[in-house]
Design an enzyme around this catalytic site. Structure first.
Site, short mmCIF file in Angstrom:
data_model
loop_
_atom_site.label_atom_id
_atom_site.label_comp_id
_atom_site.label_asym_id
_atom_site.label_seq_id
_atom_site.Cartn_x
_atom_site.Cartn_y
_atom_site.Cartn_z
CD1 TRP A 18 -3.14 1.02 0.53
CD2 TRP A 18 -2.01 2.22 2.04
NE1 TRP A 18 -3.89 2.13 0.82
CE2 TRP A 18 -3.22 2.89 1.75
CE3 TRP A 18 -1.13 2.78 2.96
CZ2 TRP A 18 -3.57 4.10 2.35
CZ3 TRP A 18 -1.48 3.99 3.56
CH2 TRP A 18 -2.68 4.63 3.26
CB SER A 78 2.15 -5.38 2.48
OG SER A 78 1.24 -4.82 3.40
CG LEU A 79 -2.63 -3.89 -1.45
CD1 LEU A 79 -3.98 -4.47 -1.08
CD2 LEU A 79 -2.73 -2.40 -1.75
CG PHE A 139 0.43 2.70 6.20
CD1 PHE A 139 -0.66 2.00 6.69
CD2 PHE A 139 1.27 2.06 5.30
CE1 PHE A 139 -0.91 0.69 6.30
CE2 PHE A 139 1.04 0.75 4.90
CZ PHE A 139 -0.06 0.07 5.40
CG LEU A 140 5.56 5.54 4.93
CD1 LEU A 140 6.54 6.55 4.35
CD2 LEU A 140 5.48 4.31 4.05
CB ALA A 141 5.60 5.39 11.74
CG LEU A 142 1.45 0.08 11.66
CD1 LEU A 142 1.61 0.01 13.17
CD2 LEU A 142 -0.03 0.24 11.29
CG ASP A 143 4.77 -0.13 6.12
OD1 ASP A 143 3.81 -0.85 6.41
OD2 ASP A 143 4.87 0.47 5.03
CG ASP A 203 4.69 -7.46 9.96
OD1 ASP A 203 4.09 -6.40 10.24
OD2 ASP A 203 4.65 -7.99 8.83
CG HIS A 231 4.50 -4.70 7.16
ND1 HIS A 231 3.78 -5.88 7.18
CD2 HIS A 231 3.97 -3.95 6.16
CE1 HIS A 231 2.84 -5.84 6.25
NE2 HIS A 231 2.93 -4.69 5.61
#
EC number: 3.1.1.85
Length: 259
Positions: A18, A78-79, A139-143, A203, A231
């Site tokens: 994503w 991922s996606l 979102f990138l930080a969560l990755d 992850d 991730h």
């Protein structure tokens, strides 16, 4: 749809996650281009496919990629794993499947506990309209959260996010809907293709337990967990991920796409 082609050898299609684009796989390209012909996809609305209006839905995207690539092993991160898995389940020309930090279902359910709550993706969708840049940054930080190489990986993802232009809001919302609503577990028992499932031990988006559970549904699947990986394990642990892909393809029979 834009697809970069580089390298020589057996064909390997790589599909990003994503908000990113095919350039995110640069560490794998550096390690695999001498042994594989790599087909690096920019999904519609992302990267060099930013102006491509193909709906970000499984049959449309998979059909477009398949029409532009030869028989190959498909690898999704991922996606991107949803597209790769759908292709492996529906197209004879897909010779094998590799899933990196991806499962057939990304959200939690009564019979699928090791996943994120649907509200996570719903919140990202709401926030895109009011804080586009901040939402992507979160979102990138969560990755990278939990990865042993989080700072370096975050810098890389930030660069890849913008170097070919930001993704379109339409494509991002369509991608979130896929993550919220798709459940391909039913395709696994009859997959009929060799599969490799590569998880990151740390992850925070896709649990390695969920990846092991998914692999257990696919006959003959192989599962690998990258110690200290997040991730995007192909960034901080590119040698391990590249080696796993090399061994996986080398072990395929000629009919499946091995060398």
């Amino acid at each position: 749809m834009h697809i970069d082609v580089t390298g020589r050898g057996p064909d390997l299609v790589l599909i990003h996650g994503w908000a990113l684009q095919g350039g995110v796989f640069a560490p794998l390209v550096q390690r695999l281009a001498d042994q594989f012909t790599l087909h690096l996809v920019d999904l519609p609305g992302h990267g060099h496919s930013r102006e491509d209006t193909t709906p970000l839905r499984l049959p449309f995207v998979v059909g477009a990629i398949a029409a532009a690539t030869p028989p190959a092993v498909w690898c999704g991160w991922s996606l991107g794993g949803l597209f790769a898995l759908h292709a492996a389940a529906t197209l004879p020309k897909v010779r094998g499947l590799a899933m990196i930090a991806a499962t057939p279902r990304f959200v939690r359910g009564e019979d699928w506990p090791h996943a994120v709550e649907p509200a996570v993706f719903e919140q990202f969708g709401r926030e895109l309209a009011t804080d586009f840049g901040g939402t992507l940054e979160r979102f990138l930080a969560l990755d990278v959260m939990g990865s042993a190489h989080a700072r370096e990986e975050l810098r890389t993802l930030r660069q890849r996010l913008v170097e070919r232009g930001a993704p379109t809001e339409r494509a991002l919302l369509e991608g979130l809907r896929l993550l919220e609503s798709t459940d391909l577990r039913g395709a696994l028992p009859t997959l009929g293709k060799p599969s490799l499932w590569i998880a990151g031990q740390r992850d925070r988006l896709v649990s390695p337990v969920a990846m092991q559970a998914a692999a257990a549904l696919a006959p003959g699947a192989q599962a690998l967990t990258i110690a200290h990986g997040g991730h995007a394990p192909f960034l901080g642990h590119a040698d391990e991920v590249a080696a796993a892909l090399q061994h996986f393809v080398a072990a395929l029979s000629p009919a499946d796409g091995g060398q």
